[in-house]
Write an enzyme that holds these catalytic residues in place. Structure first.
Site, PDB file in Angstrom:
ATOM      1  N   GLU A 131     -72.292  14.129  10.853  1.00  0.00           N
ATOM      2  CA  GLU A 131     -72.787  13.779  12.183  1.00  0.00           C
ATOM      3  C   GLU A 131     -73.301  12.338  12.210  1.00  0.00           C
ATOM      4  O   GLU A 131     -73.144  11.633  13.211  1.00  0.00           O
ATOM      5  CB  GLU A 131     -73.877  14.755  12.613  1.00  0.00           C
ATOM      6  CG  GLU A 131     -73.321  16.140  12.971  1.00  0.00           C
ATOM      7  CD  GLU A 131     -74.400  17.143  13.299  1.00  0.00           C
ATOM      8  OE1 GLU A 131     -74.402  17.688  14.414  1.00  0.00           O
ATOM      9  OE2 GLU A 131     -75.251  17.395  12.414  1.00  0.00           O
ATOM     10  N   GLU A 152     -72.560  24.324   9.006  1.00  0.00           N
ATOM     11  CA  GLU A 152     -73.758  24.988   9.515  1.00  0.00           C
ATOM     12  C   GLU A 152     -73.543  26.454   9.887  1.00  0.00           C
ATOM     13  O   GLU A 152     -74.394  27.306   9.610  1.00  0.00           O
ATOM     14  CB  GLU A 152     -74.305  24.224  10.724  1.00  0.00           C
ATOM     15  CG  GLU A 152     -74.968  22.899  10.374  1.00  0.00           C
ATOM     16  CD  GLU A 152     -74.001  21.741  10.311  1.00  0.00           C
ATOM     17  OE1 GLU A 152     -74.458  20.585  10.221  1.00  0.00           O
ATOM     18  OE2 GLU A 152     -72.763  21.982  10.343  1.00  0.00           O
TER      19      GLU A 152
END
Length: 692
Positions: A131, A152
């Site tokens: 990210e 995640e």
């Protein structure tokens, strides 16, 4: 300070003469953990430091001192993502909300510096690490980089620092679903640097030898307008909406197949990806914050982080393993057997150890077939870029076969993987032992037979050890290392050392019927088969365990493992524990009928015509909820017995075995945290497996 800032004069753009000035100066931020044994992670300590560094870079940009800002890592790691230890101790939802906002605030600054930002992804970039790169204006990646992904949902969280908005807008919703959901739920599959470029996640792949220099030259070209960087162009209105909906629908189908609604994280991630099509950036980041806040205190995430930490720790330091310096050197390996399992073992040993490997079997045809499997596997490794052509040629030359077991005389480590029948094992071991050096380790890949009884025919049982792999050998990362009362420390240490070189996680188990994985899994399957025998419709029984989120429904798993293997394990356990295990007539009929699939192997689970031909059912069906309760009770009972018998050191080892050996999802913690959470442990055994 873990985030260093330095000013660099940009070199000339690609193709320009050496020494020609570049396009100004660049502020380079380097993510450095300060300890070469640890990767850089984003957490309460490092995020404020990264923010401070970005503020300095922004000040330099505003003053006209730099034309761009870059960010990179060290030692083959860009950024390993969020600090999971701090995530695990988040006390409440408000704290989780603050974590989400902090990440967005800090990483989001890469897109608001006033000058272009460049992420130079030199290696591993997971979760918040990827990210971070996505927030930059441009991205380069090393050709050797591996471990790029958003894991995640595998743990019970969502990409919560911009990933569900940035990735679909950059590379498209299809790629976003693939990386954030499909890959994550496939045991955290990741992508490589070249794949990142192919998918539109990165803009340039550069060789590692001069990765930073190449990246800086490319940066000069971009800043000078001499390098054009293409970006995804949305499809016309309705087509774009349809493409987005199709990608999310595919992701939901994957989530249903993988976790069957048992874990909220993948569905929450898909909701976010779907919303990203129309959300503004600010709206979406607020939605990510809310998702992080909800999930970070969920029992599924706590269980996922528990299991993830266990697997990591066990891989580095297995419980009960002898000192590493006791291990004998292994410079050559023998494999007795050349069937499918033995051939898989030979290929893995050849690839990971890169030492001579000899296969033996009873006839030339079987040996030739085994060698062909191994050499074809080496070709696949070459085609996949996992070995070079030189290494592939060397590996092919290093594997040989023979029908004469004396060809194993020089081996340091010999593993037998012949038919699962004690008489056959005894015959092989009697013939094998006199042919080997006295210091050679002998291992067995038995899945359920007594290693102690097997060793009874040996003159030196102290050098014999169980070394149980799971099918497919190259994929499943668990090895149950089975110690008998006579196995010595040097033999055990050698087995652990070989397992580590094979990049497997080894768990020490005491010799007991079917050890850990097969014993507990068989107890679960036995309850399902009992219900089907009694008259429960096959599909109702298949879906009764959806709450467990297992990667395969029971009869799909049985087809994958092989009904004959399942039958053998049932027979072993029924002989050892007749009060709890039995052999179903339907299971026997299934094997005798040639093991046809009883349910469809892909897509929505449906019964096949073979089910009607094979299964004979009674008239006392069990409801789905009742079958789930029976399975829960059986699991709690059997896990407690395994622990009370000392088969493994503690519930943590049981969980590692089930996560790595059968794919029990992380969001259950393996199994024991789930049994505690739903109250089954106390109901069945009178106590929890873990403290409150």
């Amino acid at each position: 300070m873990p985030v260093h800032v330095r000013l660099l004069d940009l070199p000339g753009a690609p193709g320009e003469p050496t020494g020609r000035p570049g396009s100004g100066r660049l502020a380079l931020l380097t993510l450095d953990p300060g300890d070469p044994r640890k990767p850089f992670v984003l957490g309460p300590g490092t995020l404020p430091q990264l923010r401070e560094a970005l503020e300095e870079a922004q000040r330099l940009a505003a003053a006209g001192e730099v034309a761009a800002v870059g960010i990179t890592g060290v030692q083959g790691v860009f950024c390993a993502g969020a600090d999971l230890k701090s995530m695990a101790t988040t006390p409440d939802r408000e704290s989780g909300l603050a974590t989400g906002r902090l990440g967005h605030d800090v990483l989001g600054r890469l897109g608001t510096l006033g000058v272009p930002s460049f992420a130079y992804v030199n290696g591993l970039a997971l979760g918040g690490g990827l990210e971070t790169a996505l927030h930059a204006t441009y991205r380069t990646v090393a050709t050797t980089a591996r471990g790029l992904g958003l894991p995640e949902t595998h743990l019970g969280l969502v990409p919560g620092w911009g990933g569900t908005w940035l990735l679909p807008h950059l590379a498209g919703p299809d790629v976003a679903v693939r990386i954030a959901v499909e890959n994550a739920l496939a045991n955290n599959r990741t992508i490589t640097g070249p794949q990142a470029v192919e998918l539109g996640v990165a803009d340039l792949a550069a060789e590692p030898a001069d990765f930073l220099l190449q990246s800086l030259r490319w940066t000069s070209g971009v800043l000078a307008g001499e390098v054009q960087v293409p970006r995804r162009v949305p499809l016309p209105g309705a087509e774009e909406a349809a493409a987005w909906e199709a990608a999310v629908a595919r992701g939901r189908a994957v989530a249903d197949a993988r976790v069957r609604g048992a874990a909220p994280a993948p569905y929450r991630a898909l909701d976010l990806i779907a919303a990203a099509r129309t959300n503004t950036r600010e709206e979406h980041f607020a939605a990510e914050d809310a998702a992080v806040a909800d999930l970070v205190v969920s029992p599924q995430l706590r269980a996922g982080l528990y299991a993830f930490d266990l697997v990591q720790r066990c891989g580095k330091k297995p419980t009960g393993a002898p000192p590493k310096d006791l291990a004998r050197e292994v410079t050559s390996v023998g494999v007795v057997g050349a069937g499918l399992m033995a051939s898989q073992l030979a290929l893995l040993l050849l690839h990971r150890l890169q030492v001579p490997v000899v296969l033996t079997d009873v006839d030339e045809a079987r040996v030739a077939k085994g060698l062909e499997f191994v050499r074809s596997g080496v070709d696949d490794l070459l085609a996949g870029g996992r070995v070079t052509s030189d290494v592939a040629n060397r590996l092919k030359a290093s594997v040989t076969g023979s029908v004469d077991k004396s060809a194993l005389a020089g081996a340091d480590f010999v593993i037998e993987a012949v038919f699962e029948e004690m008489a056959v094992k005894h015959a092989v071991l009697r013939e094998l032992e006199p042919l080997l050096r006295e210091d050679a380790v002998i291992a067995t890949n038995t899945s359920s037979l007594s290693v102690t009884q097997m060793a009874s025919v040996l003159e030196h049982p102290e050098r014999f050890v169980g070394f149980h792999f799971f099918n497919p050998v190259a994929v499943l990362p668990l090895v149950e290392v089975v110690r008998t009362e006579r196995t010595d420390d040097a033999t055990l240490a050698t087995a652990f050392a070989v397992g580590a070189r094979l990049k497997k996680t080894c768990v020490l188990v005491r010799d007991a019927p079917a050890f850990v994985v097969n014993r507990i899994s068989t107890r679960m399957f036995d309850e399902v088969v009992r219900a089907v025998d009694a008259g429960t419709p096959l599909l109702e029984a298949e879906h009764a365990l959806d709450e467990l989120g297992l990667p395969m429904t029971p009869f799909r798993l049985a087809s994958f493992v092989g009904p004959a293997v399942m039958l053998h394990v049932h027979e072993t356990l029924a002989a050892a524990f007749p009060e709890r295990y039995r052999v179903s007539d339907n299971l026997r009929r299934w094997v005798e009928a040639g093991s046809p699939p009883l349910v469809t192997p892909k897509g929505p689970v449906e019964a096949t015509g073979a089910a009607e031909r094979v299964l004979v059912q009674g008239e006392h069906p069990v409801s789905g909820p009742e079958l789930l309760r029976r399975v829960q009770d059986a699991l709690a009972d059997e896990v407690r017995r395994v622990l009370d018998e000392g088969v493994v050191a503690g519930p943590e080892d049981v969980d590692v075995c089930l996560v790595l050996g059968t794919g029990h999802p992380l969001h259950t913690g393996g199994i024991t945290p789930y049994l505690d959470r739903v109250g089954v442990s106390e109901r069945v055994t009178g106590r929890r497996f873990h403290g409150r």
